[in-house]
Write an enzyme that holds these catalytic residues in place. Sequence first.
Site, PDB file in Angstrom:
ATOM      1  N   LYS A   1       0.687  -1.343  -0.251  1.00 58.74           N
ATOM      2  CA  LYS A   1      -0.036  -0.056  -0.075  1.00 58.74           C
ATOM      3  C   LYS A   1       0.680   1.356   0.034  1.00 58.74           C
ATOM      4  CE  LYS A   1       0.743   1.553   4.520  1.00 58.74           C
ATOM      5  NZ  LYS A   1       1.389   2.764   4.747  1.00 58.74           N
TER       6      LYS A   1
ATOM      7  N   ALA B   1      10.135  -2.909   6.223  1.00 56.61           N
ATOM      8  CA  ALA B   1      10.281  -1.992   7.069  1.00 56.61           C
ATOM      9  C   ALA B   1      10.336  -0.936   5.851  1.00 56.61           C
ATOM     10  CB  ALA B   1      11.413  -1.919   7.821  1.00 56.61           C
ATOM     11  N   ALA B   2       9.343  -0.499   5.055  1.00 57.56           N
ATOM     12  CA  ALA B   2       9.559   0.508   3.933  1.00 57.56           C
ATOM     13  C   ALA B   2       8.220   1.311   4.198  1.00 57.56           C
ATOM     14  CB  ALA B   2       9.547  -0.318   2.670  1.00 57.56           C
TER      15      ALA B   2
ATOM     16  N   MET C   1       5.088   0.358   3.381  1.00 57.36           N
ATOM     17  CA  MET C   1       4.251   0.030   2.419  1.00 57.36           C
ATOM     18  C   MET C   1       3.405  -1.144   3.074  1.00 57.36           C
ATOM     19  SD  MET C   1       6.827   0.112  -0.826  1.00 57.36           S
ATOM     20  CE  MET C   1       5.685  -0.280  -1.954  1.00 57.36           C
ATOM     21  N   ALA C   2       3.356  -1.262   4.215  1.00 55.13           N
ATOM     22  CA  ALA C   2       2.504  -2.463   4.933  1.00 55.13           C
ATOM     23  C   ALA C   2       2.743  -3.804   4.431  1.00 55.13           C
ATOM     24  CB  ALA C   2       1.081  -1.922   4.587  1.00 55.13           C
ATOM     25  N   GLY C   3       4.058  -4.241   4.142  1.00 56.16           N
ATOM     26  CA  GLY C   3       4.263  -5.451   3.433  1.00 56.16           C
ATOM     27  C   GLY C   3       3.991  -6.519   4.725  1.00 56.16           C
TER      28      GLY C   3
ATOM     29  N   SER D   1       2.305  -6.185   7.353  1.00 56.83           N
ATOM     30  CA  SER D   1       0.808  -6.301   7.361  1.00 56.83           C
ATOM     31  C   SER D   1      -0.073  -6.885   6.544  1.00 56.83           C
ATOM     32  CB  SER D   1       0.004  -4.599   7.885  1.00 56.83           C
ATOM     33  OG  SER D   1       1.001  -3.985   8.614  1.00 56.83           O
TER      34      SER D   1
ATOM     35  N   ASP E   1      -2.455  -1.491  10.459  1.00 56.62           N
ATOM     36  CA  ASP E   1      -2.759  -1.654   8.943  1.00 56.62           C
ATOM     37  C   ASP E   1      -3.267  -2.876   8.480  1.00 56.62           C
ATOM     38  OD1 ASP E   1      -1.647   0.792   8.483  1.00 56.62           O
ATOM     39  OD2 ASP E   1       0.342   0.155   7.800  1.00 56.62           O
TER      40      ASP E   1
END
Length: 293
Positions: free
Chosen positions: A11, A99-100, A102-104, A106, A139
């Site tokens: 996201k 840890a970007a 971008m909700a990876g 989540s 998220d």
Amino acid sequence: MEQVTKKAYAKLNLVLDVCHKRADGYHELRTVMQTVNLFDELTFRKRDDREIRLEVHAAGADVPCDQNNLVHRAVSAVMERYEACGGMDIVLNKQIPAAAGMAGGSSDAAAAILACDELYDLQMDRQTMCEIAVKIGADVPYCLTGGTVLCEGIGEIMTPLPELRKLYFVIVKPDVSVSTATVYGALDSTPDTWHPNVDGMIRAIKKQDSALITDCLGNVLESVTIPQHPVIEERKQLLSDCGAQGVLMSGSGPTVFGIFFDKEQQKRAYELLRQKKGIGQVFMAEPVADICS
């Protein structure tokens, strides 16, 4: 059914405001999130016992395979609530940077909740899934459905918005790490913080006004993350120099994205940025309205 494969989509925050810190330590937010077609892929297979075994393939990233991974925590949470939910062998192939902002993680957790429901025929309704999801991360409820959504509260109050059209993203993840807890802590101690125009973004999306959408891009967390990591502003400038109509940091960072109105211009910017040494990871993406797969 013994096995299921899920895509877990990234996201971007088109606008993000932090209203205040609650007594329980969480922060009240108003943010418009957008799913994009960059995704992790997860395969879930039933086990005959109640063990959870997670295997992660993530190039250049140290991603945990134990209870510190949100996928593991999500399956554990479903198992605690439903005796009928057994163990799983899980393979996670990561494409979304860790840890970007971008909700990876989540999104991976949301995929795990959906997989538990499907594999073990739990017949959970959406409210039950969200109750489980919000305990894992703010998220995660959004990531159960994705799309273009106004998220409020700590992320659990969701209002769908019209689908974005004809917007193209170039995403850059600099080679720095950002602590979300540190960012929010710094924001709490920053007086007179500027706040983005969330309502303006909502109106722009409802009008399908691309120019107004880019004008309303805003992230209150930039005010504390960028001073800590100036490289983020440098990457934003590179995107602007490549013709992006609007640029913004997603979440607490460090990922930044540029919006393009033309697909060919998006491709040119992507190729230019990929050739630059030391810039970090570069991706092309487009909005996704339906995450079901």
